[in-house]
Design a protein around this motif. Structure first.
Motif, mmCIF file in Angstrom:
data_model
loop_
_atom_site.group_PDB
_atom_site.id
_atom_site.type_symbol
_atom_site.label_atom_id
_atom_site.label_comp_id
_atom_site.label_asym_id
_atom_site.label_seq_id
_atom_site.Cartn_x
_atom_site.Cartn_y
_atom_site.Cartn_z
ATOM 1 N N SER A 78 0.891 -1.291 -0.493
ATOM 2 C CA SER A 78 0.149 -0.162 0.394
ATOM 3 C C SER A 78 1.124 1.258 -0.176
ATOM 4 O O SER A 78 0.352 2.305 -0.561
ATOM 5 N N ILE A 79 1.813 0.658 1.118
ATOM 6 C CA ILE A 79 2.973 2.585 0.562
ATOM 7 C C ILE A 79 3.395 2.909 -0.412
ATOM 8 O O ILE A 79 3.304 3.215 -0.989
ATOM 9 N N ALA A 80 3.641 1.374 -1.132
ATOM 10 C CA ALA A 80 4.551 1.235 -2.206
ATOM 11 C C ALA A 80 3.216 2.270 -3.836
ATOM 12 O O ALA A 80 3.421 3.354 -4.139
ATOM 13 N N GLU A 81 2.844 1.749 -4.154
ATOM 14 C CA GLU A 81 1.734 2.385 -4.285
ATOM 15 C C GLU A 81 1.254 4.046 -3.968
ATOM 16 O O GLU A 81 1.084 4.413 -4.988
ATOM 17 N N LEU A 82 0.536 4.324 -2.705
ATOM 18 C CA LEU A 82 1.100 5.145 -2.609
ATOM 19 C C LEU A 82 1.750 6.158 -2.861
ATOM 20 O O LEU A 82 1.489 7.417 -3.282
ATOM 21 N N GLU A 83 3.089 5.823 -2.544
ATOM 22 C CA GLU A 83 4.786 6.816 -3.832
ATOM 23 C C GLU A 83 4.191 7.043 -4.635
ATOM 24 O O GLU A 83 4.555 7.574 -5.282
ATOM 25 N N GLN A 84 3.594 6.036 -6.121
ATOM 26 C CA GLN A 84 3.581 6.414 -7.054
ATOM 27 C C GLN A 84 2.497 6.748 -7.285
ATOM 28 O O GLN A 84 2.843 7.716 -8.605
ATOM 29 N N ALA A 85 1.306 7.076 -6.245
ATOM 30 C CA ALA A 85 -0.017 8.059 -7.287
ATOM 31 C C ALA A 85 0.399 8.986 -6.939
ATOM 32 O O ALA A 85 0.410 9.985 -7.526
ATOM 33 N N VAL A 86 1.367 9.791 -5.193
ATOM 34 C CA VAL A 86 1.649 10.761 -5.366
ATOM 35 C C VAL A 86 3.020 11.248 -6.420
ATOM 36 O O VAL A 86 3.034 12.361 -6.657
ATOM 37 N N GLY A 87 3.561 10.701 -7.042
ATOM 38 C CA GLY A 87 4.600 10.640 -7.775
ATOM 39 C C GLY A 87 4.427 11.152 -8.806
ATOM 40 O O GLY A 87 4.451 12.162 -9.915
ATOM 41 N N SER A 88 3.235 10.125 -9.746
ATOM 42 C CA SER A 88 2.590 11.089 -10.209
ATOM 43 C C SER A 88 1.425 11.480 -10.193
ATOM 44 O O SER A 88 1.307 12.211 -11.825
ATOM 45 N N ILE A 89 0.921 12.815 -9.590
ATOM 46 C CA ILE A 89 0.116 13.002 -9.336
ATOM 47 C C ILE A 89 1.173 14.498 -9.347
ATOM 48 O O ILE A 89 0.955 16.008 -9.818
ATOM 49 N N LYS A 90 2.832 14.631 -9.026
ATOM 50 C CA LYS A 90 3.410 15.420 -9.103
ATOM 51 C C LYS A 90 4.348 15.847 -10.561
ATOM 52 O O LYS A 90 4.148 16.927 -10.326
ATOM 53 N N LYS A 91 4.011 15.534 -11.101
ATOM 54 C CA LYS A 91 4.440 15.326 -12.718
ATOM 55 C C LYS A 91 3.854 15.906 -13.436
ATOM 56 O O LYS A 91 2.864 16.406 -13.967
#
Length: 120
Positions: A107-120
């Motif tokens: 879940s943390i890895a998925e959240l990190e990916q989601a946050v990373g894609s939102i920032k871009k």
């Protein structure tokens, strides 16, 4: 020094010492013998009581040792069974905890990916 004079001195010294002891004794010889005898008579029951209590204690210790020897294998088996049950119970919990930790990490890895894609 001759042996006879040595022995004469020894006898005179012993006699003088005996006389001094008899004259300075607080009791007469008869009283002293009676006192020693009565003390000895009073001590005999006490000594017998101590012997009886010692024998009772030895018997109790022997009984306790025999009982412990008889019960030890049973207690050891029960303890071994309890440890095995505890190991099985904790193994199930450990597996559940490991799965839950893995889920949290995913879940943390998925959240990190989601946050990373939102920032871009």
């Amino acid at each position: 020094m001759k042996a006879s004079s040595f022995f004469l001195g020894l006898v005179v010294g012993a006699a003088g010492s005996a006389a001094a002891v008899l004259l300075s004794a607080p009791q007469t010889g008869k009283e002293l013998r009676y006192s020693v005898k009565s003390s000895s008579d009073n001590m005999k029951p006490k000594i017998e009581d101590v012997k009886a209590k010692t024998n009772d204690l030895k018997a109790s210790v022997k009984h306790l040792v025999n009982e412990a020897k008889a019960r030890f294998p049973e207690v050891a088996d029960e303890l071994k069974t309890s440890v095995d049950v505890w190991n099985r119970d904790t193994e199930l919990n450990r597996e559940r905890i490991q799965k839950r930790v893995q889920q949290i990490q995913t879940s943390i890895a998925e959240l990190e990916q989601a946050v990373g894609s939102i920032k871009k």
